[in-house]
Design a protein around this motif. Sequence first.
Motif, mmCIF file in Angstrom:
data_model
loop_
_atom_site.group_PDB
_atom_site.id
_atom_site.type_symbol
_atom_site.label_atom_id
_atom_site.label_comp_id
_atom_site.label_asym_id
_atom_site.label_seq_id
_atom_site.Cartn_x
_atom_site.Cartn_y
_atom_site.Cartn_z
ATOM 1 N N THR A 103 29.529 50.642 51.117
ATOM 2 C CA THR A 103 30.233 51.244 49.985
ATOM 3 C C THR A 103 31.605 50.630 49.772
ATOM 4 O O THR A 103 32.211 50.831 48.724
ATOM 5 C CB THR A 103 30.438 52.758 50.173
ATOM 6 N N GLY A 104 32.086 49.913 50.780
ATOM 7 C CA GLY A 104 33.436 49.363 50.689
ATOM 8 C C GLY A 104 34.491 50.304 51.248
ATOM 9 O O GLY A 104 35.683 50.062 51.099
ATOM 10 N N ASP A 137 34.337 55.630 43.809
ATOM 11 C CA ASP A 137 34.642 54.201 43.923
ATOM 12 C C ASP A 137 33.384 53.352 43.782
ATOM 13 O O ASP A 137 33.387 52.312 43.125
ATOM 14 C CB ASP A 137 35.328 53.897 45.263
ATOM 15 N N VAL A 138 32.292 53.799 44.392
ATOM 16 C CA VAL A 138 31.026 53.069 44.315
ATOM 17 C C VAL A 138 30.525 53.051 42.869
ATOM 18 O O VAL A 138 30.101 51.999 42.369
ATOM 19 C CB VAL A 138 29.970 53.682 45.255
ATOM 20 N N SER A 140 32.262 53.253 40.197
ATOM 21 C CA SER A 140 33.141 52.353 39.444
ATOM 22 C C SER A 140 32.753 50.894 39.697
ATOM 23 O O SER A 140 32.690 50.086 38.760
ATOM 24 C CB SER A 140 34.593 52.598 39.850
ATOM 25 N N ARG A 141 32.475 50.566 40.958
ATOM 26 C CA ARG A 141 32.062 49.198 41.296
ATOM 27 C C ARG A 141 30.717 48.875 40.652
ATOM 28 O O ARG A 141 30.502 47.745 40.194
ATOM 29 C CB ARG A 141 31.990 49.016 42.806
ATOM 30 N N GLU A 144 31.353 48.005 37.092
ATOM 31 C CA GLU A 144 31.927 46.661 36.988
ATOM 32 C C GLU A 144 30.847 45.596 37.187
ATOM 33 O O GLU A 144 30.814 44.596 36.465
ATOM 34 C CB GLU A 144 33.033 46.476 38.038
ATOM 35 N N LEU A 145 29.983 45.813 38.161
ATOM 36 C CA LEU A 145 28.909 44.854 38.415
ATOM 37 C C LEU A 145 27.910 44.809 37.253
ATOM 38 O O LEU A 145 27.391 43.740 36.910
ATOM 39 C CB LEU A 145 28.189 45.182 39.721
#
Length: 181
Positions: A103-104, A137-138, A140-141, A144-145
């Motif tokens: 997840t970062g 956050d995931v 949002s990523r 973006e991806l």
Amino acid sequence: MTLTRESTVEIVEAVEAVEAVAPELEPEENACATAERPHPRPDGQDRYTISEVAAHTGLSVHTLRWYERIGLMPHVDRSHTGQRRYTNRDLEWLGLVGKLRLTGMAVADMVRYADLVREGDHTYPQRRALLETTRRDVLSRIAELQDALGVLDFKITLYTDASQVSDLPTREPHEGTEVSA
């Protein structure tokens, strides 16, 4: 399959709907183990060396020791000679840690989560807040991806069409020619 913002919203809503009706899991339930990585041994016979855990998880021995040193790995039992002895429950925890890494989530946040787990059930609200922040956050990523994927799909289509039609622009935008989306 090409994902659009609409299809992503539908997927997220479907997951949230399932989560809303799913019964609460007890801590003892195997919520983190995955079907593709079942336990090598049944409970009660689950005493693994650090090398066996490294081979099973794909983590290095150094990483496993580091996880223990920084407090990310709960207490690992030791044999009478001092060798680490991992259990199926430890493998499940490492599976969760692996998912959190994907997840970062920052290592400091993973350690905080591990501390909260060790503190007990009264920390559920703090754990949930930490996981909800990570989930946002995931998402949002992912958005973006998906945007980046849309650009790639556009360019692939452009090049596919360009090989079939001769009057399409052949220069990239950074080469001085604007290409509208």
